[in-house]
Design a protein around this motif. Sequence first.
Motif, PDB file in Angstrom:
ATOM      1  N   CYS A  32      36.666  28.868  42.404  1.00 52.69           N
ATOM      2  CA  CYS A  32      37.303  28.190  41.265  1.00 52.69           C
ATOM      3  C   CYS A  32      38.524  27.379  41.723  1.00 52.69           C
ATOM      4  O   CYS A  32      38.971  27.521  42.863  1.00 52.69           O
ATOM      5  CB  CYS A  32      37.683  29.226  40.208  1.00 52.69           C
TER       6      CYS A  32
ATOM      7  N   GLN B 212      41.484  27.829  41.280  1.00 53.43           N
ATOM      8  CA  GLN B 212      42.590  28.713  41.699  1.00 53.43           C
ATOM      9  C   GLN B 212      42.236  29.465  42.986  1.00 53.43           C
ATOM     10  O   GLN B 212      42.974  30.353  43.428  1.00 53.43           O
ATOM     11  CB  GLN B 212      42.898  29.727  40.593  1.00 53.43           C
TER      12      GLN B 212
ATOM     13  N   GLN C  46      39.713  31.525  43.526  1.00 50.23           N
ATOM     14  CA  GLN C  46      39.055  32.818  43.341  1.00 50.23           C
ATOM     15  C   GLN C  46      37.526  32.627  43.403  1.00 50.23           C
ATOM     16  O   GLN C  46      37.012  31.540  43.146  1.00 50.23           O
ATOM     17  CB  GLN C  46      39.452  33.429  41.993  1.00 50.23           C
TER      18      GLN C  46
ATOM     19  N   CYS D 100      40.418  37.118  36.294  1.00 48.44           N
ATOM     20  CA  CYS D 100      40.679  36.056  35.305  1.00 48.44           C
ATOM     21  C   CYS D 100      41.796  36.457  34.324  1.00 48.44           C
ATOM     22  O   CYS D 100      42.604  35.620  33.927  1.00 48.44           O
ATOM     23  CB  CYS D 100      39.404  35.724  34.542  1.00 48.44           C
TER      24      CYS D 100
ATOM     25  N   CYS E  35      44.988  35.700  35.798  1.00 50.06           N
ATOM     26  CA  CYS E  35      45.163  34.320  36.296  1.00 50.06           C
ATOM     27  C   CYS E  35      46.111  33.505  35.404  1.00 50.06           C
ATOM     28  O   CYS E  35      45.954  33.519  34.168  1.00 50.06           O
ATOM     29  CB  CYS E  35      43.792  33.653  36.362  1.00 50.06           C
TER      30      CYS E  35
ATOM     31  N   CYS F 187      41.253  27.721  31.442  1.00 47.93           N
ATOM     32  CA  CYS F 187      39.929  27.892  32.052  1.00 47.93           C
ATOM     33  C   CYS F 187      38.951  28.648  31.140  1.00 47.93           C
ATOM     34  O   CYS F 187      37.815  28.204  30.961  1.00 47.93           O
ATOM     35  CB  CYS F 187      40.096  28.639  33.379  1.00 47.93           C
TER      36      CYS F 187
HETATM   37  S1  SF4 Z   1      40.489  32.089  34.933  1.00 47.35           S
HETATM   38 FE1  SF4 Z   1      41.562  31.616  36.808  1.00 47.35          FE
HETATM   39  S2  SF4 Z   1      40.660  33.021  38.255  1.00 47.35           S
HETATM   40 FE2  SF4 Z   1      39.304  32.980  36.537  1.00 47.35          FE
HETATM   41  S3  SF4 Z   1      37.832  31.440  37.097  1.00 47.35           S
HETATM   42 FE3  SF4 Z   1      39.402  30.460  35.894  1.00 47.35          FE
HETATM   43  S4  SF4 Z   1      40.803  29.651  37.377  1.00 47.35           S
HETATM   44 FE4  SF4 Z   1      39.584  31.110  38.438  1.00 47.35          FE
END
Ligand code: SF4
Length: 523
Positions: free
Chosen positions: A384, A386, A388, A413, A416, A422
């Motif tokens: 992703c 970030q 992850q 998540c 996060c 997201c």
């Molecule tokens: S919430 Fe954050 S950690 Fe989860 S998929 Fe989205 S960006 Fe990645």
Amino acid sequence: MAGEQAVLLDLEPKQKEQTPGDARYAAKPAKPRFEPIDREQLSWRMVNVDRLIAEDHPARAIWEFVGKLDLSAYTSTVRAVEGMAGRPSLNPRLLISMWIYAYSDGVGSARAIERLCACDPAYQWLTGTEVVNAHSLSDFRVAHEAGLKELFVQVLALLSSDGLITLERVMQDGTKIRAFAASDSFRTEKGIQAAIQAAQEHVDAVDQTPEEETTRRAIKASERAKRERGQRLQSALEELGKLQEDGKDKQKARVSTTDPEARVMKHAEGGFAPSYNVQLNTDAANGVVIAVDVTQAGNDVQQLTSGVDHVEQNLGNKPRQVVADGGYVSRNNIIEMQSRGVDFIGPQSDDANKGKHLYQCRGISLEYHNSKFVYESDENRYVCPQGQFLPYDSKSERKSFVILRYRAEKGVCQACPAKGQCCPKNQKAGRSINRISEFPEVLDFREKMQTEEAREVYRQRSQVAETPNLWIKAKFKLRQFRVRGLRKVGMEALWVCITYNIRLWIRLRQGTKMAFAEAIGQG
Ligand code: SF4
């Protein structure tokens, strides 16, 4: 004295006639005189019918072109024959030529043609100054479906023998044409039943009208109107049944009581209206329309394969390449075209904007769109924005493809800082990404559409595919059908496409500077 006065008066100088140069003329101008117009007189005029129109008038070319066609599908049903009593029939060559000329002139009404027969030199030339009755014209337009389809194929055969059709590249496009029905003519089942009841009450009321108050002609017209209205209402109930079979809510399903087979469709220029979807296949070499079909479908995606079928039926061969817009691009169509050996060119879906609206509804920011997640094939996982991981989670199988799902850990998540952008609504699970396991045909199509050559072919699509649509609507003025029902509407679409092809043939022949007499077979 009286005698002297008389002499004196006699000696007075005579008044001179006024002339424009005379000062008195300016002071008191005389009344101007004009040529009289006598509308009471009776006059005879010599008319050379053949000279009513110019040598290169399109009516002549249309007449000659129609003369080249085999009209046995029309003539075989004519009851008046040589040596037998009875009134001769109108020549199908004349009626076909009249309709083709009328459509090319932007006239689609039988009554308008009847009026033009009395005053327009082109129609007078075609009929030999006779007036053709509107009912005969109107009935003829929708009377010979098989004959008209055959006529369309014959026109294609003539254009093909002139080298104007190659089947190398065919563009398919659809256009919505308004039905001959108003938007407020749509009723639910309850409304249709009420209309049937009202129609019956009207019939009973008319039946009680004293005979002396109605003329024979009025009775016949009224009976025909009642019969047609009754048929339309019954047809409306049948169409309603079809919609319900297709899964439409019984309470909400509506059909038009004026044209039950019309469907409400969205138009490219905006708005919704009762309409039909007209599909045209155009040969890119010279812009000849090689197939035409009319459907009740509001979208185009299911029309590609039938378009290719119609081309093959009309010309005996498949097109080498078919070009269509995004409305025709689907996994099934890509696979079907490849299985038929037809090179399909269409736009690729814009992955970056795919489901944009859905993302907005879910509160997902475009920085966290699917396309921003990177797939790592070695690990079979996504990464992703970030950093992850979203490992493989599950799969679900559809008819023609498989969806592979990848999902991040819930705890990752939840912790996060970008969760609000997201996956703001995910409470019980982490963010997921769907990956479709594509068929090789779809992957090949995508790869092909990345090439400049395929993109250049696609860029030519709109000019070729949309020209006949524009002609039909702007030049032939067919923005609304003048007949009702799928069969008759299909026939009117065929009439305008035959007209378009013949006018195109005339234009191409004139464009190549070929002697006109040769072009119309008199050379
Ligand atoms: S919430 Fe954050 S950690 Fe989860 S998929 Fe989205 S960006 Fe990645």
